[in-house]
Design a protein around this motif. Structure first.
Motif, PDB file in Angstrom:
ATOM      1  N   LYS A   1      -0.111   0.445   8.061  1.00  0.00           N
ATOM      2  CA  LYS A   1      -0.814  -0.153   6.920  1.00  0.00           C
ATOM      3  C   LYS A   1      -1.632   0.928   6.227  1.00  0.00           C
ATOM      4  O   LYS A   1      -2.379   1.652   6.886  1.00  0.00           O
TER       5      LYS A   1
ATOM      6  N   ALA B   1      -1.674  -5.166  -4.262  1.00  0.00           N
ATOM      7  CA  ALA B   1      -2.451  -4.763  -3.086  1.00  0.00           C
ATOM      8  C   ALA B   1      -2.873  -5.976  -2.267  1.00  0.00           C
ATOM      9  O   ALA B   1      -3.058  -7.073  -2.803  1.00  0.00           O
ATOM     10  N   HIS B   2      -3.049  -5.763  -0.979  1.00  0.00           N
ATOM     11  CA  HIS B   2      -3.577  -6.813  -0.107  1.00  0.00           C
ATOM     12  C   HIS B   2      -5.070  -7.016  -0.388  1.00  0.00           C
ATOM     13  O   HIS B   2      -5.569  -8.146  -0.327  1.00  0.00           O
ATOM     14  N   ALA B   3      -5.784  -5.924  -0.667  1.00  0.00           N
ATOM     15  CA  ALA B   3      -7.210  -6.004  -0.997  1.00  0.00           C
ATOM     16  C   ALA B   3      -7.575  -4.815  -1.878  1.00  0.00           C
ATOM     17  O   ALA B   3      -6.953  -3.749  -1.786  1.00  0.00           O
TER      18      ALA B   3
ATOM     19  N   THR C   1     -10.641  -4.443   5.158  1.00  0.00           N
ATOM     20  CA  THR C   1     -10.639  -5.829   5.649  1.00  0.00           C
ATOM     21  C   THR C   1     -10.668  -5.871   7.168  1.00  0.00           C
ATOM     22  O   THR C   1     -10.822  -6.940   7.754  1.00  0.00           O
TER      23      THR C   1
ATOM     24  N   LYS D   1      -9.007 -10.265  -5.575  1.00  0.00           N
ATOM     25  CA  LYS D   1      -8.803  -9.492  -4.339  1.00  0.00           C
ATOM     26  C   LYS D   1      -9.850  -8.398  -4.148  1.00  0.00           C
ATOM     27  O   LYS D   1      -9.782  -7.643  -3.192  1.00  0.00           O
TER      28      LYS D   1
ATOM     29  N   ARG E   1       2.230  -2.489  -0.666  1.00  0.00           N
ATOM     30  CA  ARG E   1       2.822  -3.763  -0.247  1.00  0.00           C
ATOM     31  C   ARG E   1       1.709  -4.802  -0.091  1.00  0.00           C
ATOM     32  O   ARG E   1       0.746  -4.581   0.655  1.00  0.00           O
ATOM     33  N   ALA E   2       1.875  -5.905  -0.785  1.00  0.00           N
ATOM     34  CA  ALA E   2       0.790  -6.886  -0.898  1.00  0.00           C
ATOM     35  C   ALA E   2       0.445  -7.563   0.420  1.00  0.00           C
ATOM     36  O   ALA E   2      -0.620  -8.160   0.547  1.00  0.00           O
ATOM     37  N   ASP E   3       1.330  -7.475   1.398  1.00  0.00           N
ATOM     38  CA  ASP E   3       1.027  -8.142   2.670  1.00  0.00           C
ATOM     39  C   ASP E   3       0.208  -7.268   3.614  1.00  0.00           C
ATOM     40  O   ASP E   3      -0.214  -7.740   4.665  1.00  0.00           O
ATOM     41  N   ARG E   4      -0.023  -5.981   3.270  1.00  0.00           N
ATOM     42  CA  ARG E   4      -0.734  -5.134   4.249  1.00  0.00           C
ATOM     43  C   ARG E   4      -1.549  -3.990   3.665  1.00  0.00           C
ATOM     44  O   ARG E   4      -2.503  -3.545   4.294  1.00  0.00           O
ATOM     45  N   ASP E   5      -1.193  -3.455   2.501  1.00  0.00           N
ATOM     46  CA  ASP E   5      -1.838  -2.222   2.031  1.00  0.00           C
ATOM     47  C   ASP E   5      -3.079  -2.512   1.182  1.00  0.00           C
ATOM     48  O   ASP E   5      -3.079  -3.442   0.372  1.00  0.00           O
ATOM     49  N   GLU E   6      -4.106  -1.683   1.369  1.00  0.00           N
ATOM     50  CA  GLU E   6      -5.363  -1.874   0.651  1.00  0.00           C
ATOM     51  C   GLU E   6      -5.633  -0.639  -0.205  1.00  0.00           C
ATOM     52  O   GLU E   6      -5.240   0.468   0.152  1.00  0.00           O
TER      53      GLU E   6
END
Ligand code: SF4
Length: 215
Positions: free
Chosen positions: A111, A168-170, A16, A196, A136-141
């Protein structure tokens, strides 16, 4: 000491964060041998450098975004202290990791961009599954490199099994350069119903070509 293949400034080619100015620290060595690996030049060689020297080179690049990559960056124990010192210096730190080494002791401010190896890589047996539970859903892809339909089926199963739409964040879906049927993969992503997921191309290869290093 760290073993370093290259340190350079470019734009981020994936995730991202694609398109952003980024300093890259590419560490040497990887315990995996993915059949489609595009970083085989990192398996050997490299220059021994202190963490201070790496930080000085990063500082000179004047980029607030820094990616620590490889090879497999987490295979070098000293990488953990490099990551912490980059975070202490207020850099936004990305870690691109192949998914075999545990992420447990990585500084929580960094991240993660975590690969899950699919069957066509030849290394799917070596995925370290507890890494997925730490996302962590706020940062990790999370990233799946897809060669064929069997890889896509495998990825869908992992996404469902580990609830990655929530965790996941993405969810990044990458073709293998020159090997994957791009329209077919785009159709699968478009019809996936996943929120996502995003198909990504490798920007740096589109700009500079597939075999150019240090960009
Ligand atoms: S984990 Fe990454 S660097 Fe290591 S063999 Fe696979 S693609 Fe290459």
């Amino acid at each position: 000491m760290l073993r370093v293949t290259e340190i350079f400034r470019s734009i981020q080619g994936e995730s991202t964060h694609a398109g952003r100015p980024c300093a890259f620290v590419r560490l040497t060595g990887c315990p995996m041998r993915c059949v489609w690996c595009d970083s085989e030049y990192t398996f050997t060689g490299g220059e021994h450098m202190s963490t201070d020297d790496v930080l000085a080179q990063v500082r000179a690049m004047d980029c607030k975004l820094v990616e620590v990559t490889g090879g497999e960056p987490l295979a070098q124990r000293e990488a953990l202290s490099l990551i912490t010192r980059l975070c202490d210096a207020d850099y936004e730190v990305l870690i691109e990791t192949g998914g075999y080494v545990s992420t447990e002791n990585v500084d929580e401010r960094a991240k993660l961009i975590l690969d899950v190896k699919c069957p066509a890589s030849g290394e799917a047996e070596r995925n370290h599954w507890p890494n997925l539970e730490r996302l962590r859903a706020d940062r990790d892809e999370i990233k799946f490199v897809i060669v064929d339909h069997a890889d896509w089926t495998y990825a869908r199963d992992v996404i469902a099994r580990y609830d990655l739409e929530r965790r996941a964040h993405a969810i990044l879906v990458s073709p293998v350069w020159g090997q994957t049927d791009l329209p077919a993969l785009a159709d699968l992503v478009a019809a996936s119903g996943l929120e996502k997921v995003r198909m990504q191309m490798q920007l740096h290869k589109m700009i500079w070509g597939a075999d150019v290093h240090g960009v």
